[in-house]
Structures are given as C-alpha cells and as structure tokens.
Design an enzyme around this catalytic site. Structure first.
Site, PDB file in Angstrom:
ATOM      1  N   CYS A 314      -3.982  32.693  12.626  1.00 22.69           N
ATOM      2  CA  CYS A 314      -3.227  31.444  12.563  1.00 22.69           C
ATOM      3  C   CYS A 314      -4.026  30.332  13.249  1.00 22.69           C
ATOM      4  CB  CYS A 314      -1.843  31.646  13.173  1.00 22.69           C
ATOM      5  SG  CYS A 314      -0.726  30.244  13.029  1.00 22.69           S
ATOM      6  N   LEU A 315      -3.432  29.636  14.209  1.00 27.07           N
ATOM      7  CA  LEU A 315      -4.130  28.566  14.899  1.00 27.07           C
ATOM      8  C   LEU A 315      -5.347  29.093  15.653  1.00 27.07           C
ATOM      9  CD1 LEU A 315      -4.369  25.664  15.767  1.00 27.07           C
ATOM     10  CD2 LEU A 315      -2.558  26.034  17.446  1.00 27.07           C
TER      11      LEU A 315
END
Length: 582
Positions: A314-315
C-alpha cells in the site's frame, strides 16, 4: 496550484485556519463546499440538457409500467414465479433470501432496484459535468439509497420479520443489548465486541523474531530462521503506516511473514510508530530517511555485502518506489528486486478514495490536523466504511441489531479495528504531492532536494493488484508499466485490498492471473493484459516465492540476530513495543 499552508501562517491565514477547523469539526471534515459545487455542477448541466432529461423521464415511465405489470403478476402467482423487472448485481446479496420473493416484499425490492438504476443513469453521463463532481454526486446518491434500502428496516425486511415471529421478539431484545454494549464501548474508547479474543503477541503477530533497531519513527524486526539454510539476499517489508504491520503476520496459518521465513528467507519488517501530537512535524522525508533508508542501513550491517529484496504494501509500496527511484538516481545498488502489494505510483485514477480528496477537503483536513497534530484512525476507518457502506455498515447493523446475531470476529477484523494515526505534516504532503498533484509519476517528487523519476528504476519488479480493491484499484497499480521500463511481473488476484494480499495457500476460492513484461518490452493496457494473462487457481504466494528464488543466490547459513558491534543490538522480542501503542 494551491500552495500548502506555510509552517508560520500570517494572522489572516491563522484566522482562516481556525474557521476551517471549526467547519471540519462540524462536518466530520467533509467539505460542504465540495458537495455543493458537485451538486450545482450536476444540477445546472442537467437543467441545460433537455435530451438527458427526456431520457430520464422515459426511463421513469418505463420503470413505472414494468413495475405495475410486475405487481399484478406477483400478487397472483406463487412466490418467485413472476418474471423480475430487474435483477440485482451479482455482488449484491441484500435480497438473496427466498423471503424476498414473497408479496409484497418482492415489489419492494424490485422498486428499490429500479430506483437504483434510475439514479445511476441520472447522475452519470450528463454533458459538461466535471468527472470528479459526477463521481461525488453518484456516490452521494448511492449512500442515500443504501440507507433507505428496504432490507435495513424492521417493517420492510421479511427475513427480520420472520425471525421476530419465530423468536417472539427476542432477536430485537438481543439487538438492543448489542446496541447498548456498542454505545458503551464507543463512549469508553474500547474496541468492538469480540476483538478482545485476539491479543497482539499472543494470538496475532506471533512469528518469532527480535527488534534490532528502534528510532523515533519505527522498529525493525528481524525474524528468526526456521530452516538450516537461507537465501543470501534478505527480504525487507515496508508496510503502510496507515495500518499496523501485522496484517502481514496475522494468525500462524495465514501469516505471510511466517510463510516467507519458512521458504528459507531472512525477513526484516518495519513496525511503524503510532504517532501522537508530538510527532506532528514528521514528514514524508522522515518516513523515507528514518524508515526505508534506516532499515536498509541496519540490514547492511547485519547481512553485509548482500542486496535486498525490498517489499512494500500500500502506501509503504509507494514510499519504497520513491526510495528505489532515489537510489537509482544516485547510483546506489542496494536492492536486488522490488515487490509492490496494492501500491500506487500514479494517482491520476486513485479510485473511490479520491471522492474525499480535493483542494477543499484537504484544506479542512489540514486545519483540523493543525489543531490535533494528527489524523485519527477513526476518520480513515469512516472513509473506508462509506466506500463499502453495505458490507461494512448496513449488513452489520441488520445482523447485530435486528437479527440479534453478533458477527464472529476474525483475526482480520481484529486487525482492522486496531487503527493508527498519521502525522499532520506527512499526511498533508501525501495528499497534496501524490493525490492532488501526482508529483511522483510526473517526475516532480523531490528527494534530497532533487526530483526522482520512476523511469530510472531498472530492478526486476513483482507487482500485485487485487480485483475488488477500493483503496488502490488494480488498473491504477498497473500504471507502473508505462512509468518504468523495468521487468515487471504483474499479478492480479481475487479479493480486495487486504483479503487479496492475505491469501495463504489452501485458502478456498482463490485465483489469480500473472504475466511478465520483459525489461523494455511493449506496453499492454489493462484490458489487453487481462486477455493475455493466464488464469491460475489458488494462492499467488507460491508464484512470488518462485520469483524470489529465481532472483536469489544459493542458500547459505542464516545470519546472526542483530549486529551489536555495529550498533544494532537485539532490543527485545517481536512484535516489539510500537505495535502495541494505542
């Protein structure tokens, strides 16, 4: 381009900041200006589109005629024998029970589904409406329709009515007790009911390991080997800091980290601190320097002379891409490969999460975060809940408050309730630089005062997208293919942002597609990729394991835990201290 607020605002800016913070408190940080602009854009263009209004009027009349014909047939025929006016979407489970085929509930659900179709047509395809505004209006219409669905209310839900008759209303008594318990827990700041059965370090995040680095921002965990020999290149995992890292180390049977260790890899994982108001000035550069680069420094001391298989989720994957581009720009050859799990590098089509991100929304969030020093985990959870309102809100309310049945809590649900905060400066930079301005894919994102380019990355890349991802849509994740000429093995797996990644071997009803684009190879659009990528049954984890093995050296003896003489002593047992912070 709207500039971000300065660190030392003028008196006028400070006044505006206070006003925006007051609006944010009153509206839950949802911008009324954005909503009004979207509505006016849609309504005024619809008013100026007589052809579209004529189509909608015709559709409304057709719906009324079909519904009247269905009503007369359904009233006279046995349940389920009248041909439906409209069928629900395959993923729509609201009216799956046979009780919905009985009169008059069959008419209610058909009327509701036809209203859904009409509003979808009404909010889409109006000439001249800004796409962001169109998406906002369509989303708002879906939210209202989801709320008034006949399945959500006692008098119009035949399944609930039948249960109430069978149990003499005891389901409603239990539902009231569930509601009161939830209110009590929320008031006391306690986690949802059932979560207490899962304790981090006892039931979750139990893969053995040691904390070998701790700084202001993260702890680095080195996991204990379980094989006599390991691949010489260690694996570093950088999870997102909007979640606790143990999404990748849930229960022993579905822990990706445990599985990876069992495949003969030396695994390191970053465990991010849960920031508070004192961390308000931590920015993206801090997460880069004290996160990825600090972890690589420690690994270089513990496993000297070896390149690293870097993995980001993800991030954390976005951050890893920035780090890899910076290292490629500066000629540092520290990575053997890069793996990205549901991570975006281009934010031009970020999915439904963009509904909550525009200049007006960000200004309110920044004003609110200026007062608190961080964005709360509850705000992020609320946004995700709205994106999947039926699955995460209404179906739960019906089951627990009307049916009187507590949904069993799984390890994934317990993890999801363990929310984290985000520092004000970092979150503002993330929203503006990546979501609003798309600096990374445009070659404007600065590291060390100079911009980085994803086109400089020439490492082998293993990239995973998930079919039903509302956070990082797979078509957005796929955009890395035209941003970097590197060899990319792209996997599209069943499931969503979390369940698609936590997809252990043996998990039922799992499948994936995989295709490798050689370095410098031609670009395939997402639609072309789907037609050419072969489908395989089961978990994608073994595919990744084989990919890592093919890019690793022959097995060697495992390294020691930590490197005390080089400044990286063992500081304690996994899962460490930071993951336990509330």
């Amino acid at each position: 381009m709207t500039p971000a607020p300065s660190d030392t605002p003028s008196p006028a800016q400070h006044l505006d900041q206070q006003a925006h913070a007051a609006i944010a408190r009153a509206t839950g940080a949802l911008s009324p200006t954005s909503a009004l602009l979207a509505y006016l854009d849609w309504a005024m263009h619809l008013a100026a589109s007589p052809g579209k209004r004529s189509e909608l009027a015709t559709l409304a009349m057709d719906n009324a005629m079909h519904l009247a014909r269905y009503a007369s047939q359904a009233a006279l025929r046995p349940p389920g024998q009248a041909p439906h006016c409209i069928e629900p979407r395959e993923s729509d489970r609201r009216f799956a029970d046979e009780a919905w085929q009985q009169w008059p509930f069959c008419l209610m659900q058909q009327s509701f589904l036809m209203a859904e179709r009409w509003w979808d047509q009404a909010t889409r395809g109006v000439r001249g409406v800004d796409r962001h505004h169109e998406n906002m209006v369509a989303f708002a219409a879906r939210q209202w329709l989801d709320m008034i669905s006949p399945g959500n209310w006692l008098p119009t839900n035949p399944v609930v009515l039948q249960r109430t008759v069978e149990q003499g209303g005891m389901n409603l008594v239990r539902g009231l007790a569930n509601r009161l318990e939830d209110l009590q827990r929320r008031t006391a700041g306690e986690p949802p009911a059932g979560v207490e059965r899962f304790v981090v370090g006892r039931d979750l995040a139990v893969t053995p390991g040691k904390v070998v680095l701790r700084n202001r921002l993260m702890e680095l965990i080195q996991y204990s080997p379980t094989t006599d020999e390991v691949r010489p290149e260690p694996v570093l995992i950088a999870p997102a800091w909007i979640m606790k890292y143990y999404i990748l180390d849930l229960s022993p049977h579905n822990s990706l980290i445990r599985w990876l260790v069992g495949q003969g890899h030396t695994v390191f994982c970053i465990s991010w601190k849960n920031p508070d108001k004192d961390d308000r000035d931590l920015g993206m550069d801090d997460y880069l320097d004290q996160g990825v680069f600090a972890a690589l420094g420690a690994i270089g001391a513990i496993v000297p002379g070896r390149k690293v298989h870097a993995t980001g989720y993800c991030l954390g994957g976005t951050l890893l891409s920035i780090a890899a581009a910076a290292m490629a720009r500066d000629g540092h050859e520290r990575l053997a490969s890069m793996t990205l799990f549901a991570a975006q590098t281009d934010f031009t089509e970020p999915g439904e999460l963009s509904l909550f991100i525009d200049a007006s929304q960000v200004s309110l969030l920044e004003a609110q975060m200026h007062e608190t020093g961080y964005l709360t985990g509850e705000q992020m959870a609320g946004a995700f809940q709205m994106l999947r309102s039926y699955d995460l809100l209404w179906s739960r309310l019906v089951n627990e408050y009307l049916m009187g049945e507590r949904s069993p809590v799984s390890d994934l649900m317990a993890w999801n309730a363990d929310t984290t905060r985000m520092p004000a400066k970092m979150h503002s930079q993330y929203l503006r630089r990546l979501f609003l301005h798309d600096d990374l894919s445009e070659g404007r994102y600065p590291v060390g005062g100079r911009p980085v380019a994803l086109g400089d990355i020439d490492l082998p890349v293993f990239c995973v997208g998930t079919e039903t991802d509302h956070v990082a849509p797979w078509r957005s994740v796929h955009k890395l293919h035209y941003l970097s000429p590197a060899e990319i093995t792209f996997v599209l797996t069943s499931g969503g942002h979390n369940a698609g990644i936590v997809s252990e071997p043996g998990h039922p009803r799992r499948h994936y597609r995989v295709l490798t684009r050689e370095a410098g190879g031609p670009y395939l659009s997402p639609d072309e990729w789907v037609t050419q990528a072969p489908r395989k049954e089961g978990s994608w984890w073994p595919e990744w394991g084989a990919w890592l093995a093919a890019r690793s050296g022959e097995p060697v003896a495992p390294p020691r835990m930590g490197a005390a003489r080089k400044g990286y002593p063992v500081l304690g047992d996994a899962p460490g201290e930071y993951v336990l912070q509330k």
